[in-house]
Design a protein around this motif. Structure first.
Motif, PDB file in Angstrom:
ATOM      1  N   ASP A 200     -30.246 -37.792 -11.567  1.00  0.00           N
ATOM      2  CA  ASP A 200     -29.809 -37.849 -10.179  1.00  0.00           C
ATOM      3  C   ASP A 200     -28.434 -38.517 -10.130  1.00  0.00           C
ATOM      4  OD1 ASP A 200     -29.611 -37.760  -7.483  1.00  0.00           O
ATOM      5  OD2 ASP A 200     -31.116 -39.294  -7.060  1.00  0.00           O
ATOM      6  N   ASP A 201     -27.383 -37.701 -10.162  1.00  0.00           N
ATOM      7  CA  ASP A 201     -26.015 -38.211 -10.063  1.00  0.00           C
ATOM      8  C   ASP A 201     -25.397 -37.918  -8.706  1.00  0.00           C
ATOM      9  OD1 ASP A 201     -25.940 -35.522 -10.358  1.00  0.00           O
ATOM     10  OD2 ASP A 201     -24.485 -35.481 -11.985  1.00  0.00           O
ATOM     11  N   ASN A 202     -26.240 -37.648  -7.698  1.00  0.00           N
ATOM     12  CA  ASN A 202     -25.808 -37.428  -6.310  1.00  0.00           C
ATOM     13  C   ASN A 202     -24.884 -36.220  -6.172  1.00  0.00           C
ATOM     14  OD1 ASN A 202     -27.121 -39.859  -5.313  1.00  0.00           O
ATOM     15  ND2 ASN A 202     -25.490 -40.993  -6.334  1.00  0.00           N
ATOM     16  N   SER A 203     -24.962 -35.283  -7.093  1.00  0.00           N
ATOM     17  CA  SER A 203     -24.171 -34.059  -7.000  1.00  0.00           C
ATOM     18  C   SER A 203     -25.027 -32.819  -6.775  1.00  0.00           C
ATOM     19  CB  SER A 203     -23.324 -33.871  -8.265  1.00  0.00           C
ATOM     20  OG  SER A 203     -24.154 -33.765  -9.407  1.00  0.00           O
ATOM     21  N   TRP A 204     -26.329 -32.979  -6.658  1.00  0.00           N
ATOM     22  CA  TRP A 204     -27.203 -31.842  -6.378  1.00  0.00           C
ATOM     23  C   TRP A 204     -27.149 -31.505  -4.898  1.00  0.00           C
ATOM     24  CZ3 TRP A 204     -29.160 -29.142 -10.296  1.00  0.00           C
ATOM     25  CH2 TRP A 204     -29.303 -29.772 -11.518  1.00  0.00           C
ATOM     26  N   THR A 205     -27.283 -30.242  -4.611  1.00  0.00           N
ATOM     27  CA  THR A 205     -27.192 -29.801  -3.223  1.00  0.00           C
ATOM     28  C   THR A 205     -28.130 -28.622  -2.993  1.00  0.00           C
ATOM     29  OG1 THR A 205     -25.659 -29.100  -1.487  1.00  0.00           O
ATOM     30  CG2 THR A 205     -25.337 -28.185  -3.667  1.00  0.00           C
ATOM     31  N   LEU A 206     -28.413 -28.376  -1.742  1.00  0.00           N
ATOM     32  CA  LEU A 206     -29.240 -27.255  -1.316  1.00  0.00           C
ATOM     33  C   LEU A 206     -28.317 -26.203  -0.705  1.00  0.00           C
ATOM     34  CD1 LEU A 206     -32.340 -26.908  -1.481  1.00  0.00           C
ATOM     35  CD2 LEU A 206     -32.418 -27.379   0.958  1.00  0.00           C
ATOM     36  N   LYS A 246     -18.535 -31.625  -3.470  1.00  0.00           N
ATOM     37  CA  LYS A 246     -19.069 -31.791  -2.121  1.00  0.00           C
ATOM     38  C   LYS A 246     -18.313 -32.857  -1.337  1.00  0.00           C
ATOM     39  CE  LYS A 246     -23.297 -33.215  -2.005  1.00  0.00           C
ATOM     40  NZ  LYS A 246     -24.774 -33.255  -1.999  1.00  0.00           N
ATOM     41  N   TYR A 247     -17.972 -33.970  -1.976  1.00  0.00           N
ATOM     42  CA  TYR A 247     -17.227 -35.052  -1.317  1.00  0.00           C
ATOM     43  C   TYR A 247     -15.964 -35.420  -2.097  1.00  0.00           C
ATOM     44  CZ  TYR A 247     -21.655 -35.548   1.143  1.00  0.00           C
ATOM     45  OH  TYR A 247     -22.787 -35.303   1.880  1.00  0.00           O
ATOM     46  N   GLU A 248     -15.431 -34.458  -2.841  1.00  0.00           N
ATOM     47  CA  GLU A 248     -14.241 -34.740  -3.631  1.00  0.00           C
ATOM     48  C   GLU A 248     -13.019 -34.996  -2.753  1.00  0.00           C
ATOM     49  OE1 GLU A 248     -12.372 -35.346  -7.323  1.00  0.00           O
ATOM     50  OE2 GLU A 248     -14.499 -35.090  -6.794  1.00  0.00           O
ATOM     51  N   TYR A 402     -21.321 -39.592   2.300  1.00  0.00           N
ATOM     52  CA  TYR A 402     -20.608 -39.909   1.066  1.00  0.00           C
ATOM     53  C   TYR A 402     -20.837 -41.356   0.636  1.00  0.00           C
ATOM     54  CZ  TYR A 402     -16.511 -41.364  -1.664  1.00  0.00           C
ATOM     55  OH  TYR A 402     -15.681 -41.924  -2.597  1.00  0.00           O
ATOM     56  N   ARG A 403     -20.994 -42.261   1.586  1.00  0.00           N
ATOM     57  CA  ARG A 403     -21.114 -43.672   1.266  1.00  0.00           C
ATOM     58  C   ARG A 403     -22.541 -44.094   0.933  1.00  0.00           C
ATOM     59  NH1 ARG A 403     -17.644 -46.777  -0.565  1.00  0.00           N
ATOM     60  NH2 ARG A 403     -18.706 -48.565   0.388  1.00  0.00           N
ATOM     61  N   ILE A 404     -23.541 -43.402   1.438  1.00  0.00           N
ATOM     62  CA  ILE A 404     -24.936 -43.816   1.224  1.00  0.00           C
ATOM     63  C   ILE A 404     -25.293 -43.863  -0.262  1.00  0.00           C
ATOM     64  CG2 ILE A 404     -27.323 -43.039   1.521  1.00  0.00           C
ATOM     65  CD1 ILE A 404     -26.639 -42.301   4.375  1.00  0.00           C
ATOM     66  N   PRO A 405     -25.008 -42.854  -1.079  1.00  0.00           N
ATOM     67  CA  PRO A 405     -25.346 -42.971  -2.515  1.00  0.00           C
ATOM     68  C   PRO A 405     -24.604 -44.091  -3.212  1.00  0.00           C
ATOM     69  CG  PRO A 405     -24.919 -40.680  -1.912  1.00  0.00           C
ATOM     70  CD  PRO A 405     -24.470 -41.518  -0.770  1.00  0.00           C
ATOM     71  N   GLN A 406     -23.366 -44.356  -2.833  1.00  0.00           N
ATOM     72  CA  GLN A 406     -22.619 -45.437  -3.463  1.00  0.00           C
ATOM     73  C   GLN A 406     -23.216 -46.795  -3.112  1.00  0.00           C
ATOM     74  OE1 GLN A 406     -18.521 -44.920  -2.343  1.00  0.00           O
ATOM     75  NE2 GLN A 406     -18.203 -43.214  -3.744  1.00  0.00           N
ATOM     76  N   GLN A 407     -23.599 -46.974  -1.857  1.00  0.00           N
ATOM     77  CA  GLN A 407     -24.230 -48.238  -1.472  1.00  0.00           C
ATOM     78  C   GLN A 407     -25.574 -48.418  -2.147  1.00  0.00           C
ATOM     79  OE1 GLN A 407     -24.384 -47.984   2.777  1.00  0.00           O
ATOM     80  NE2 GLN A 407     -22.172 -48.196   3.045  1.00  0.00           N
ATOM     81  N   ARG A 408     -26.342 -47.341  -2.264  1.00  0.00           N
ATOM     82  CA  ARG A 408     -27.644 -47.428  -2.938  1.00  0.00           C
ATOM     83  C   ARG A 408     -27.468 -47.730  -4.419  1.00  0.00           C
ATOM     84  NH1 ARG A 408     -31.189 -42.301  -2.012  1.00  0.00           N
ATOM     85  NH2 ARG A 408     -30.715 -42.961   0.117  1.00  0.00           N
ATOM     86  N   LYS A 409     -26.442 -47.154  -5.029  1.00  0.00           N
ATOM     87  CA  LYS A 409     -26.182 -47.412  -6.443  1.00  0.00           C
ATOM     88  C   LYS A 409     -25.752 -48.849  -6.664  1.00  0.00           C
ATOM     89  CE  LYS A 409     -23.449 -45.720 -10.338  1.00  0.00           C
ATOM     90  NZ  LYS A 409     -22.404 -44.745 -10.768  1.00  0.00           N
TER      91      LYS A 409
END
Length: 589
Positions: A200-206, A246-248, A402-409
């Motif tokens: 899970d590197d936060n790059s998966w998408t639907l 996605k958030y580049e 974009y910020r939620i995965p960084q804060q969780r990490k």
């Protein structure tokens, strides 16, 4: 006999019970059967120990005293203490000795309301004396809602409903997942990552895929999956895919928005921070402008028009590049629409280029007449238009996603085990020639040590080839097949297929894959993305001292297998335009 207004304790008095036993029931005296007349009772009033009028007056006085004062002390037998004299009647004589059966103490009526008030006051006093405990659920005990959950305070039953969703992978496999009605695209991706044992590197998408329309788009992380599925046709489906871009645009916005395509209503300094703030701020008025090929509704022809994208919608100019209000015509609205990429625009819609995009209203399912089809000249221009559409439509929601995965990490990094990866800081040069190892700080010394180790390894492997026989696990055999176990190797696919995979998983710098060469059966091809352009580099085999090596630079840098080659170029750019950063991956659900 019963007296109106008398308590039950009076009916059990010894005097009353003795008189009832002695009185026949046939008499009908109004005063009571078997009782003496009124004159006889008055004559014996002073002699009798129990006086009816005095007892009734005494009860009335007790009731009045209880009504006047709420705090009345009680005796041990339950009677109220009386400090005032009797209401009427002469002083009573001393009561003679009675038998144990007749020793019944009189009890006065207790004012229940006063006792309840005493209990409430005592409970309030005990509660106030305890230390204050913070309420963990203040929203449940607010002034407008009771502390106890009521049936009306619970959410409706539809919110907890479950639904089955079928998700496909790139290789055609699928998985049916039961989800809640309020599950977002990010939650479903994390569930699929967990079930598929992926990183899970936060790059998966639907991906919302419409094969009959030739359209697809990546769902935003906050979108509800069930709500999006309700707008899809029966032929449409969800795909589980990587998307590194996605958030580049939050990391390198200047690469996504060329200066000639962006205009502002207010003066801007042109910095990256100011560029993003103008898009995220709802009060600002950014505008994307440029020429696009526009397909006319209901026709097969395309026109090249000057188009501008604003918060209010997508407009085209009817007179050259004029942006006057009288020359602007609305093409599409941003509110009830989504932007898609054209999969096969040339074949299905006779598009002039391969860089097509479409603005599809949410109400459209199978009809192509209401689709607003557009085409850009190159991939960078198409990416700019699609990114601007997302920013103007969702604004701060994208930045929060974009910020939620960084804060969780950042919160979980001290407790989570790091995923094995090759980075610039993960490997250091070590010297184990002495009793203890040491880190080689000098770069020149580290390079010479690496060369010596490489020559020594080659001599050992050559000696093994001479002494040993070929086996399925021999190093020379493994070097030709071991790369097939890696995720970045995609086997025998065409150049067009490799380019399509790179585009699907995001045109970011360093995105790569390896494949078999179609022109040379012994060679391989490295497909790499740099500056939103896809390049191919051929990996040729070469022999040295009877052993096969692989090289990208005509034998100047040799590697025993493709895994060593990929590891080297992940740390060093070498002859490549950039380092290898992300690899294209396909998972089976």
């Amino acid at each position: 006999m019963a007296l109106a207004g008398c308590p039950d304790s009076f009916l059990h008095h010894p005097y009353y019970q003795d008189k009832v036993k002695q009185t026949p029931r046939s008499q009908q005296d109004p005063a009571g059967p078997g009782l003496p007349a009124q004159s006889d009772r008055l004559a014996n009033h002073q002699e009798d120990d129990v006086d009816l009028e005095a007892l009734v007056n005494d009860m009335n006085a007790s009731l009045e005293s209880l009504m006047q004062s709420d705090t009345v002390p009680l005796l041990q037998n339950g009677q109220h203490a009386r400090s005032q004299p009797r209401a009427s009647g002469p002083p009573r004589s001393v009561q003679p000795q009675v038998s144990p059966r007749q020793r019944v103490q009189r009890s006065q009526p207790v004012h229940i309301l006063a006792v309840r008030r005493l209990q409430e006051e005592d409970q309030q006093f005990r509660t106030s004396s305890l230390p204050a405990i913070p309420n963990p659920f203040p929203e449940l005990c607010g002034p407008g809602s009771p502390p106890v959950l009521t049936p009306g305070s619970l959410p409706p039953s539809q919110a907890a409903a479950k639904q089955d969703v079928k998700v496909f992978s790139e290789d055609g496999t699928s998985k049916v997942v039961e989800i809640l009605a309020d599950m977002t695209a990010r939650d479903l991706c994390q569930l699929l990552v967990y079930k598929s044992h992926c990183v899970d590197d936060n790059s998966w998408t639907l991906v919302e895929h419409h094969p009959h329309l030739g359209l697809e788009r990546c769902l935003e992380d906050h979108e509800l999956v069930v709500q999006v599925e309700s707008t899809m046709a029966s032929e449409s489906k969800f795909l589980f895919r990587k998307n590194y871009a996605k958030y580049e645009f939050f990391k390198n916005p200047m690469n996504f928005f060329p200066e000639q395509m962006v205009t502002w209503c207010q003066q801007s300094n042109g910095s990256q921070t100011q560029l993003l703030q103008n898009f995220l701020n709802s009060s600002s008025c950014p505008e994307i402008q440029g020429f696009l090929h526009v397909k006319e509704l209901g026709k097969k022809s395309w026109k090249k028009l000057y188009v501008c994208l604003r918060r209010s919608g997508l407009y085209c100019s009817t007179k050259g590049t004029s942006k006057e209000p009288r020359h602007l015509q609305l093409l599409a609205d941003l509110e009830d629409s989504n932007i898609f990429s054209l999969i096969a625009g040339r074949k299905q819609y006779n598009a002039p280029t391969d860089h097509g995009l479409c603005i599809k209203p949410n109400k459209v399912r199978n009809e192509t007449k209401e689709l607003r089809l557009l085409c850009a000249e190159d991939e960078q221009t198409r990416t700019c238009w699609m990114t601007a559409f997302r920013l103007l439509k969702y604004g701060m929601l994208l930045y929060q996603n974009y910020r939620i995965p960084q804060q969780r990490k950042a919160l979980l990094s001290p407790f989570s085990t790091p995923v094995r990866s090759v980075s610039e800081n993960s490997l250091v040069a070590m010297d184990f020639s002495g009793q203890t190892g040491r880190v080689i700080e000098n770069p020149a010394e580290a390079q010479s040590a690496a060369l010596e180790e490489g020559h020594a390894w080659r001599k050992r492997s050559t000696r093994m080839n001479i002494l040993g026989s070929q086996s399925p696990l021999h190093p020379s055999t493994l070097s030709t097949v071991i790369h097939r176990t890696q995720h970045w190797f995609h086997g025998r696919i065409s150049r067009e297929e490799s380019h399509r995979i790179i585009k699907q998983q995001g045109l970011v710098d360093g995105l790569f894959l390896l494949r078999d060469s179609q022109s040379n059966p012994k060679a391989f091809v490295l497909t790499l993305c740099h500056h939103q352009k896809i390049k191919n580099f051929q990996i040729l085999p070469c022999e040295d001292d009877g052993q096969t090596f692989f090289s990208l630079d005509d034998g100047n840098t040799k590697f025993s297998d493709l895994i060593q080659l990929v590891d080297f170029y992940q740390l060093n750019k070498g002859v490549l335009p950039c380092k290898l950063k992300h690899h294209c991956i396909r998972v089976a659900l």
